[in-house]
Design a protein around this motif. Structure first.
Motif, PDB file in Angstrom:
ATOM      1  N   LYS A   1      -9.654   0.509  -6.650  1.00 57.45           N
ATOM      2  CA  LYS A   1      -9.238   1.515  -6.209  1.00 57.45           C
ATOM      3  C   LYS A   1      -8.313   2.625  -6.537  1.00 57.45           C
ATOM      4  N   HIS A   2      -7.079   1.925  -7.215  1.00 55.78           N
ATOM      5  CA  HIS A   2      -6.145   2.789  -7.376  1.00 55.78           C
ATOM      6  C   HIS A   2      -5.975   3.294  -8.820  1.00 55.78           C
TER       7      HIS A   2
ATOM      8  N   VAL B   1      -1.285  -2.797  -6.553  1.00 54.64           N
ATOM      9  CA  VAL B   1      -2.429  -2.221  -7.250  1.00 54.64           C
ATOM     10  C   VAL B   1      -3.668  -3.011  -7.183  1.00 54.64           C
ATOM     11  N   ASN B   2      -4.992  -2.199  -6.390  1.00 53.89           N
ATOM     12  CA  ASN B   2      -6.139  -2.296  -6.710  1.00 53.89           C
ATOM     13  C   ASN B   2      -6.814  -1.725  -7.773  1.00 53.89           C
TER      14      ASN B   2
ATOM     15  N   ILE C   1       1.805   7.067  -6.543  1.00 54.88           N
ATOM     16  CA  ILE C   1       0.459   7.926  -6.833  1.00 54.88           C
ATOM     17  C   ILE C   1       1.323   9.539  -6.501  1.00 54.88           C
TER      18      ILE C   1
ATOM     19  N   LEU D   1      -4.749   6.636 -10.517  1.00 53.26           N
ATOM     20  CA  LEU D   1      -3.859   6.998 -11.330  1.00 53.26           C
ATOM     21  C   LEU D   1      -4.279   7.604 -12.898  1.00 53.26           C
TER      22      LEU D   1
ATOM     23  N   ALA E   1       3.436   0.202 -12.190  1.00 53.15           N
ATOM     24  CA  ALA E   1       1.939  -0.189 -11.883  1.00 53.15           C
ATOM     25  C   ALA E   1       1.313  -1.009 -12.838  1.00 53.15           C
TER      26      ALA E   1
ATOM     27  N   LEU F   1       0.936  -1.122  -0.146  1.00 47.61           N
ATOM     28  CA  LEU F   1      -0.055   0.019   0.023  1.00 47.61           C
ATOM     29  C   LEU F   1       0.604   1.056  -0.021  1.00 47.61           C
TER      30      LEU F   1
ATOM     31  N   ILE G   1       2.223   1.976  -3.487  1.00 48.16           N
ATOM     32  CA  ILE G   1       1.545   2.631  -4.543  1.00 48.16           C
ATOM     33  C   ILE G   1       1.130   4.152  -4.353  1.00 48.16           C
ATOM     34  N   ARG G   2       1.146   4.074  -2.989  1.00 47.73           N
ATOM     35  CA  ARG G   2       0.776   5.653  -2.466  1.00 47.73           C
ATOM     36  C   ARG G   2       1.933   6.548  -3.038  1.00 47.73           C
TER      37      ARG G   2
END
Length: 1034
Positions: free
Chosen positions: A66-67, A62-63, A18, A71, A38, A11, A14-15
């Motif tokens: 949600k993500h 990567v969900n 972003i 992106l 990603a 998590l 990915i944060r």
């Protein structure tokens, strides 16, 4: 490593990715590394970009749900505006596209279609840019609606959690794209052609049809509900229009997909079933009606009354298309039946559509089901056909459509295979509602509508085994041709047309089926002569079509040859065959002409044949003789009154050819050549009760046409002018034989000869309305200046004033007799006598009615009875004639002070006040229908003529002095006309029916009322302050 710690690390990765994409990026390599990491995690990184993945992310970091939207938003807001050009130069822009529209190599991955779904929502949530539009173009091509539907409803539950909600969001998104793209034109240079409204929705419609075709093998109720929601949305945005679009920018579902639907209907019966189930699953009845209506509007055009095999086969194909989409029309399917009934019965279509509808109903299942459907359909059509409002107020086109529906349904019920299964026709023949409706049709003022009722009555009686013949079907006017074509159409049924698959055979059946040649052996048996080569002969001065020569008889024939025209002429001139016939001398003086039409000898001769020939000769020469005597002394003035009495009193007792036309031409010539004597005489005769409606029509037509001739205005052709024009034909070789030429020439001008005043009045009132539109354009300075630059020409010829010597020489010469113009005699000899004599006549008629009002109904006097002047037919024609006279006298010096206010007062009075006690009686039709009794009121023809008269008066006032005189000197009259027209228009818009209305009368009534309102408003808006001052003094 514990799972919780691993999830925390992924998590965080990915944060961080972003946040780095949202922040300024130092170089291109860093950007490529962030984009590649990603994509590689979700399996969408193309192989050739693996070398850029220097910052890999953990598996499952990567969900997608949600993500990926975050992106995508970061790319649209921060990355693409800054790095687009650099990525394209590096040939790495494909990495950005993978976040919105994965390529074909990634199509099979589980997340590709889901990313495309998120792309729609993300792009639409931000202001549109050029690269946003390019993403939409790629999405519409690579991920159309059928592909994404499969992803939503056939994908794994882990990919799409809430299927219905996701589908609804997606449908709303794709439906809003063209509108949002169009709204962004203020900051975008161009729009891609793929995103234009017409192209975009056309492509989407075709992909929707592909989706339905793919589902035809296996589908569930949830699948049908999803397609039903899609169709509901498409109906709401106008993709199922009620008419076929004519512009490329207009989109239509069936216009884009009907070709595919036709192909797939022939492939599998399951495809027909899913279409029927989809329409049945739509919960809204209005949506079902919109889809059905749009389908009907996009059917191939059918020639209404063509009975050829090709057209009948086309009707059957279109009926199969309708049945394939909406299913079999059976009364058991109440939802579909109600939707189709609302579209077919309650709306107006062409007769070609009526053939398709009836053929579709007649093709539903076995005989018993088909008979049941036809009987139910017949009941629905008869319910509308017998409605009094439909009979009175529908246009002629709608009458033809509903009548065709009824007759075609009867033709299918009378087929030999089903005639014993149904008693609907016999029940209809004895139905009280049907019998009563026939009488309503027979009382209609439009002869074409009357014949619709007569045609149905005869056909119902024939099918029921009864005998009924009105015997008025010969000729081509008043709907007779249409009725004969419908009878011919009923002889065969479109549903029985033979299906032909071979193209050559189709062409053969379409054009040459009845003219096929026999085989060689058959030709020998039948002794058919061999075709000969045509011979071309040079014929000068003679055309065989001009003669009535009979066919040459065979030598073996026992009959004598037919006589030639020269032989017939010699036989006619043989004195031995004309012993008892007296030759009628052609009159050369007007007194002789008057003696022939109005004998003064006292006793009438018993020789009717002699009298008939006298009338025939008199009518043949009357117009020519009157016009020739125009400038010959006082002969015409001395005999004008006698000729007027004689011509108008003539009756067509001997059924002479062209009687009405010749008499009318003579009366017009009399008015035009001697208006000071003939016009007052005819006006006085008009108000006498001894004349018929036809004679009164002749008087009014003569006044109107004679006035137009005096005013040098155009009018319908007379017999003399038509003969003169026929002698000046530019290409006489193109002329038909004399008999046929005169026949078709008379037929072409038949309408203008029958109703000349009505035709003139229509043109005058329309011109008055159009002048109001042009007046509005003159208020815009730019338009006025542009019109002057285009139209106004410089004066090239200057006027030269004659000197005194030339004027003296001119005065010493003999001057020709001055010709009388209509402006000189309009007020004194036409309009004032006509209006004043009408007021006296109306006073006398109302007095006679008041004297007998206390007596029983049987003995009361009615001034508005049939054939009388206050009858609607005669009164409307009277006001129409008055309107033509008012228009022709526009430039008379008495127009503003006398003619205009008197005519306007007459129009307002006749349009608002009851003229006879019969107008205050209760309407008998309301009593018979069980409704609350209402007053009869004004008939539509009277109201229309009165409003058109007021319109012409107000338009003339505007043209003469801008409405100043009528508004300041007759303020109350102008305000009354305005209030009256507004009230009529208001009640018509509210749906109130007018007695004798419907069809063309209702359209003309609305047009005339609106014209009066506009003209009165134009006058009052210009002179409102002065009108207020006038009212304050009075």
């Amino acid at each position: 490593m514990p799972q919780s710690e691993y999830d925390e690390i992924t998590l965080t990765q990915i944060r961080e990715t972003i946040s780095r994409l949202q922040a300024p990026i130092p170089d291109l390599s860093t950007l490529l590394a962030l984009l590649s990491g990603a994509l590689d995690t979700i399996g969408l990184l193309p192989p050739r970009f693996l070398r850029y993945n220097s910052l890999p992310l953990s598996k499952g970091a990567v969900n997608v749900s949600k993500h990926v939207p975050i992106l995508q938003r970061a790319l649209l807001e921060h990355v693409i505006p800054t790095w687009e050009q650099a990525l394209k130069e590096e040939h790495a822009y494909e990495l950005v596209e993978q976040y919105f529209c994965p390529d074909s190599f990634s199509f099979s991955t589980p997340y590709a279609a889901e990313i495309a779904l998120h792309a729609y929502s993300t792009i639409l949530s931000l202001p549109l840019t050029e690269y946003s539009l390019q993403f939409f173009v790629r999405l519409s091509k690579s991920y159309p609606i059928d592909v994404l539907w499969t992803t939503i409803f056939r994908g794994s539950r882990s990919v799409v959690e809430n299927r219905e909600l996701t589908w609804q969001d997606y449908v709303r998104n794709i439906a809003s794209i063209p509108v949002k793209v169009a709204n962004s034109l203020d900051h975008l240079p161009t729009i891609p052609p793929e995103l234009e409204v017409g192209n975009y929705f056309s492509n989407m419609s075709r992909r929707c049809e592909v989706l339905i075709h793919n589902l035809s093998g296996n589908y569930s109720k949830a699948d049908l509900d999803s397609i039903g929601y899609l169709f509901t949305k498409l109906v709401n945005i106008g993709l199922f229009p009620a008419t076929k679009p004519t512009l490329p920018s207009q989109a239509s579902f069936f216009q884009s997909s009907v070709a595919q639907i036709r192909d797939h209907l022939d492939e599998s019966p399951k495809y027909c079933v899913i279409w029927s189930d989809i329409i049945s699953s739509i919960p809204s009845t209005l949506t079902q009606q919109a889809i059905v209506m749009s389908l009907f509007a996009h059917l191939n055009r059918i020639d209404d009354l063509d009975t050829s095999s090709k057209v009948r086969y086309s009707v059957k194909c279109e009926a199969q298309l309708v049945a394939g989409v909406i299913g079999q029309l059976s009364p058991d399917r109440s939802d579909i039946w109600d939707a189709v009934k609302a579209v077919v019965v309650r709306r107006e279509w062409s007769v070609g559509h009526a053939r398709i509808f009836v053929c579709c109903v007649a093709s539903c299942g076995p005989d018993t089901t088909r008979v049941k459907a036809l009987e139910r359909f017949l009941d629905d059509v008869v319910e509308l056909w017998t409605t009094a409002d439909h009979v009175k107020h529908s246009l002629l086109k709608h009458h033809h459509y509903v009548t065709a529906l009824l007759l075609l349904t009867l033709s299918y019920l009378s087929a030999p295979e089903v005639v014993n299964l149904s008693s609907a026709v016999k029940s209809l023949a004895f139905s009280p509602a049907f019998v009563q409706s026939i009488s309503v049709y027979l009382n209609h003022m439009d002869p074409s509508v009357r014949r619709c009722g007569m045609l149905v009555a005869e056909e119902v009686a024939r099918i029921a085994g009864k005998n009924l013949d009105f015997g008025t079907w010969e000729g081509d006017s008043d709907g007779r041709t249409w009725c004969r074509a419908v009878r011919e159409l009923m002889k065969e049924r479109d549903a029985d047309a033979v299906l032909v698959e071979d193209t050559d055979t189709q062409e053969y059946i379409a054009g040459e089926k009845k003219s096929s040649y026999p085989k060689i052996d058959e030709a020998e048996e039948l002794d058919v002569p061999k075709p000969r080569k045509p011979m071309i002969e040079d014929v000068t001065g003679y055309d065989s079509d001009d003669s009535i020569t009979g066919y040459a008889s065979q030598p073996s024939s026992s009959r004598s040859p037919s006589p030639t025209p020269s032989e017939l002429e010699e036989i006619e001139k043989d004195p031995t065959l004309r012993v008892t016939q007296k030759k009628i001398a052609r009159p050369v003086y007007l007194a002789q002409l008057g003696e022939m039409v109005r004998p003064t000898g006292g006793l009438k001769t018993n020789d009717e044949e002699d009298e008939a020939r006298k009338h025939e000769v008199a009518l043949d020469v009357a117009e020519e003789l009157i016009r020739r005597k125009r400038d010959y002394g006082t002969e015409l003035e001395e005999n004008a009154v006698n000729l007027a009495y004689g011509l108008i009193s003539l009756q067509d007792t001997y059924e002479l050819g062209g009687f009405n036309e010749k008499r009318q031409a003579a009366l017009v010539a009399l008015i035009a050549c001697c208006p000071k004597k003939a016009a007052p005489a005819l006006i006085e005769e008009f108000f006498k009760n001894q004349f018929s409606t036809e004679q009164r029509y002749a008087i009014l037509n003569a006044l109107a046409l004679g006035a137009r001739e005096l005013a040098s205005l155009s009018g319908p052709e007379t017999a003399a002018s038509r003969t003169a024009n026929s002698k000046r034909i530019a290409f006489p070789s193109k002329q038909l034989p004399p008999a046929l030429h005169q026949k078709y020439l008379a037929a072409s001008s038949n309408s203008s000869q029958l109703m000349p005043v009505r035709n003139l009045l229509d043109g005058i009132s329309q011109a008055a309305i159009d002048r109001g539109r042009d007046a509005s354009a003159d208020k815009v300075p730019q338009l006025v200046r542009e019109r002057q630059l285009r139209i106004k020409q410089p004066q090239k010829i200057s006027e030269v004033t004659p000197d005194a010597s030339l004027q003296k020489l001119k005065s010493s010469q003999i001057q020709p007799r001055p010709t009388t113009t209509f402006t000189d005699v309009a007020a004194e000899y036409f309009l004032c006598p006509l209006i004043n004599r009408f007021w006296l006549f109306l006073r006398d008629e109302q007095t006679r009615e008041a004297r007998t009002a206390h007596q029983s109904v049987l003995h009361r006097y009615r001034g508005a009875g049939t054939g009388l002047i206050l009858n609607a037919l005669v009164l409307s024609h009277f006001m129409g004639t008055l309107a033509v006279l008012v228009h022709a006298s526009l430039h008379a010096k008495e127009w503003l002070a006398v003619i205009a206010p008197d005519a306007l007062e007459l129009a307002v009075t006749l349009g608002t006040r009851p003229l006879s006690l019969s107008e205050e009686d209760d309407d008998p039709e309301d009593e018979t229908n069980g409704d609350h009794a209402t007053k009869r009121g004004k008939e539509a023809a009277v109201l229309t003529s009165a409003l058109e008269l007021a319109l012409i008066v107000l338009d003339g006032c505007v043209e003469r002095d801008g409405g100043r005189s009528i508004s300041l000197e007759h303020t109350t009259l102008v305000l009354a006309a305005n209030e009256w027209a507004e009230k009529v228009l208001e009640r018509m818009e509210e749906g109130e029916k007018v007695l004798g209305g419907g069809g063309v009368h209702e359209v003309k009534l609305k047009r005339a009322a609106a014209g009066v309102v506009l003209k009165a408003d134009e006058i009052t808006s210009r002179w409102k302050r002065s009108m207020v001052n006038v009212l304050s003094y009075t």
